[in-house]
Design an enzyme around this catalytic site. Sequence first.
Site, PDB file in Angstrom:
ATOM      1  N   LYS A  32       0.840  -1.200   0.000  1.00 47.31           N
ATOM      2  CA  LYS A  32       0.000   0.000   0.000  1.00 47.31           C
ATOM      3  C   LYS A  32       0.878   1.255   0.000  1.00 47.31           C
ATOM      4  O   LYS A  32       2.079   1.175   0.300  1.00 47.31           O
ATOM      5  CB  LYS A  32      -0.915  -0.020   1.229  1.00 47.31           C
ATOM      6  N   ARG A  62     -11.083  -0.246  15.011  1.00 45.86           N
ATOM      7  CA  ARG A  62     -11.021   0.549  13.785  1.00 45.86           C
ATOM      8  C   ARG A  62     -11.932  -0.203  12.815  1.00 45.86           C
ATOM      9  O   ARG A  62     -13.136  -0.221  13.012  1.00 45.86           O
ATOM     10  CB  ARG A  62      -9.560   0.643  13.320  1.00 45.86           C
ATOM     11  N   HIS A  89      -6.406  -7.383  13.147  1.00 49.05           N
ATOM     12  CA  HIS A  89      -5.181  -6.592  13.178  1.00 49.05           C
ATOM     13  C   HIS A  89      -4.820  -6.335  14.637  1.00 49.05           C
ATOM     14  O   HIS A  89      -5.689  -6.029  15.450  1.00 49.05           O
ATOM     15  CB  HIS A  89      -5.425  -5.270  12.434  1.00 49.05           C
ATOM     16  N   ARG A 128       1.227 -10.661   7.103  1.00 50.83           N
ATOM     17  CA  ARG A 128       1.204  -9.459   6.257  1.00 50.83           C
ATOM     18  C   ARG A 128       2.405  -8.576   6.580  1.00 50.83           C
ATOM     19  O   ARG A 128       2.410  -7.874   7.582  1.00 50.83           O
ATOM     20  CB  ARG A 128      -0.096  -8.668   6.518  1.00 50.83           C
ATOM     21  N   TYR A 156      15.296  30.620   6.335  1.00 48.14           N
ATOM     22  CA  TYR A 156      14.140  31.313   6.912  1.00 48.14           C
ATOM     23  C   TYR A 156      14.226  31.307   8.435  1.00 48.14           C
ATOM     24  O   TYR A 156      14.659  30.327   9.033  1.00 48.14           O
ATOM     25  CB  TYR A 156      12.848  30.588   6.522  1.00 48.14           C
ATOM     26  N   CYS A 174      13.664  24.141   3.798  1.00 47.29           N
ATOM     27  CA  CYS A 174      12.743  24.905   2.955  1.00 47.29           C
ATOM     28  C   CYS A 174      11.916  23.943   2.099  1.00 47.29           C
ATOM     29  O   CYS A 174      12.075  22.736   2.185  1.00 47.29           O
ATOM     30  CB  CYS A 174      13.518  25.861   2.054  1.00 47.29           C
ATOM     31  N   MET A 175      11.050  24.487   1.254  1.00 53.99           N
ATOM     32  CA  MET A 175      10.170  23.631   0.467  1.00 53.99           C
ATOM     33  C   MET A 175      10.968  22.758  -0.502  1.00 53.99           C
ATOM     34  O   MET A 175      10.681  21.572  -0.652  1.00 53.99           O
ATOM     35  CB  MET A 175       9.143  24.471  -0.302  1.00 53.99           C
ATOM     36  N   ASP A 176      11.973  23.329  -1.156  1.00 56.26           N
ATOM     37  CA  ASP A 176      12.694  22.602  -2.203  1.00 56.26           C
ATOM     38  C   ASP A 176      14.176  22.452  -1.916  1.00 56.26           C
ATOM     39  O   ASP A 176      14.901  21.862  -2.708  1.00 56.26           O
ATOM     40  CB  ASP A 176      12.543  23.338  -3.535  1.00 56.26           C
TER      41      ASP A 176
HETATM   42  C1  LIG Z   1      -0.360  -1.579   6.843  1.00 54.07           C
HETATM   43  C2  LIG Z   1      -0.899  -2.865   7.334  1.00 54.07           C
HETATM   44  C3  LIG Z   1      -0.041  -3.964   7.518  1.00 54.07           C
HETATM   45  C4  LIG Z   1       1.459  -3.867   7.413  1.00 54.07           C
HETATM   46  O1  LIG Z   1       1.942  -3.359   8.622  1.00 54.07           O
HETATM   47  P1  LIG Z   1       3.511  -3.259   8.946  1.00 54.07           P
HETATM   48  O2  LIG Z   1       3.552  -2.882  10.367  1.00 54.07           O
HETATM   49  O3  LIG Z   1       4.068  -2.230   8.044  1.00 54.07           O
HETATM   50  O4  LIG Z   1       4.094  -4.603   8.679  1.00 54.07           O
HETATM   51  C5  LIG Z   1      -0.623  -5.173   7.857  1.00 54.07           C
HETATM   52  N1  LIG Z   1      -1.965  -5.289   8.024  1.00 54.07           N
HETATM   53  C6  LIG Z   1      -2.806  -4.245   7.892  1.00 54.07           C
HETATM   54  C7  LIG Z   1      -4.255  -4.451   8.105  1.00 54.07           C
HETATM   55  C8  LIG Z   1      -2.305  -3.000   7.548  1.00 54.07           C
HETATM   56  O5  LIG Z   1      -3.141  -1.961   7.436  1.00 54.07           O
END
Ligand SMILES: *Cc1c(COP(=O)(O)O)cnc(C)c1O
Length: 383
Positions: free
Chosen positions: A51, A146, A174, A233, A279, A327-329
């Site tokens: 992601k 969540r 999770h 995951r 700045y 700064c920004m850039d």
């Molecule tokens: C982002 C996410 C992960 C990965 O988490 P990490 O801590 O980066 O390994 C796994 N499961 C869910 C549901 C997530 O949103």
Amino acid sequence: MITKINQDAMIVRLLPDRRAWKEIHYENLKYNVETLQSLLPKGCEFMAVVKADAYGHGAVSTASYLNRLGIRAFAVATVQEGVELRIHGIQGEILVLGYTSPRQIHLLTTYDLIQTAADCAHARALNDAACYPVKIHIKLDTGMHRLGERSDHIQEIASLFTCEKLQILGMYSHLCVADSQKMEDILFTRLQISSFFKTTEQLKEQGLNPGKLHLQSSYGVLNYPDLPVSYARFGIAMYGCYSSPEPGLMNILPLRPVLSLHARIAVIKELQPGETVSYGRNFRAGAPMRIAAVTIGYADGLPRSLSNQQIPVLVRGRKTHIIGNICMDQMVIDVTQIPEARPGDIVTIIGTNGTHTLRAENLAEAAGTITNELLCRLSIREE
Ligand SMILES: *Cc1c(COP(=O)(O)O)cnc(C)c1O
């Protein structure tokens, strides 16, 4: 900022026009995947979380490389991220972790994505909107509060098995404090784990098949490796980072950072005592010094909160630091102790230059955040 695929000094020299760029070290990605796979119990498959543009590493290029390594399970946050992977030929399962509107259901079926049912109401809405069977994993809430249907709502969850258009391929939850070593948090995590399996067992007792089960992200595997699940995951650990500096863990499991971040010196000048930089005039020279303006700023994702903190950077294999406000850039560094520094020199902000290595974990901590946020905000800006 452009992403460069190979760390190869020749390529850098051949592209003298780059101002700020990320390098993706695929050999380290391979090492991390193999190291993390070796921690998994038999039968547990590696799910690569790509992601947010693979935490800033480039989702399509990262997933393509992982496909070549044999990875066949991916997770993304949004349906669009899943579509993007499919359009670029990514093979295997793609699970959308976040909410998808039932109005976008055609994308799930057209691109063969697995959707998370964010709760039972979401699952039923998907079922009602579907013309074709839609693949889902049901998310259970075991304490994070969540996404997910509360895991003790057994009958509501069981009733989803009567929805004709839902192909229930899995269930997951999770963990919200799996990274913590505090006893209170360990007990909470154990409670989450037992709640999850209690629900899936009760469904099985009713003759229902919950499908593939999964529970852990990176820290979940590191701290609770031996769970009877089908997937783990992996996000941050796959990218070779911990969420914050963890001297202990970093020694036990020395993952290799996949991303490095570089920019260039644009201008070098001398400063007299009392003169100030950038700045706000927050840096004041106490003695004659030599400073350099560098081609990266907060618009490239380098947090402005790193200003005036003596954040280390590397030039010609030597360590120096950022001075004044970012700064920004652009930003300014001290090169008094590096007389050989010249305009065009590479400045390494994350990664290795000579014998020194700077880690994203330390940068994130100094910015008051976690490595995950720092990495995924490193943005692409065309030159
Ligand atoms: C982002 C996410 C992960 C990965 O988490 P990490 O801590 O980066 O390994 C796994 N499961 C869910 C549901 C997530 O949103």
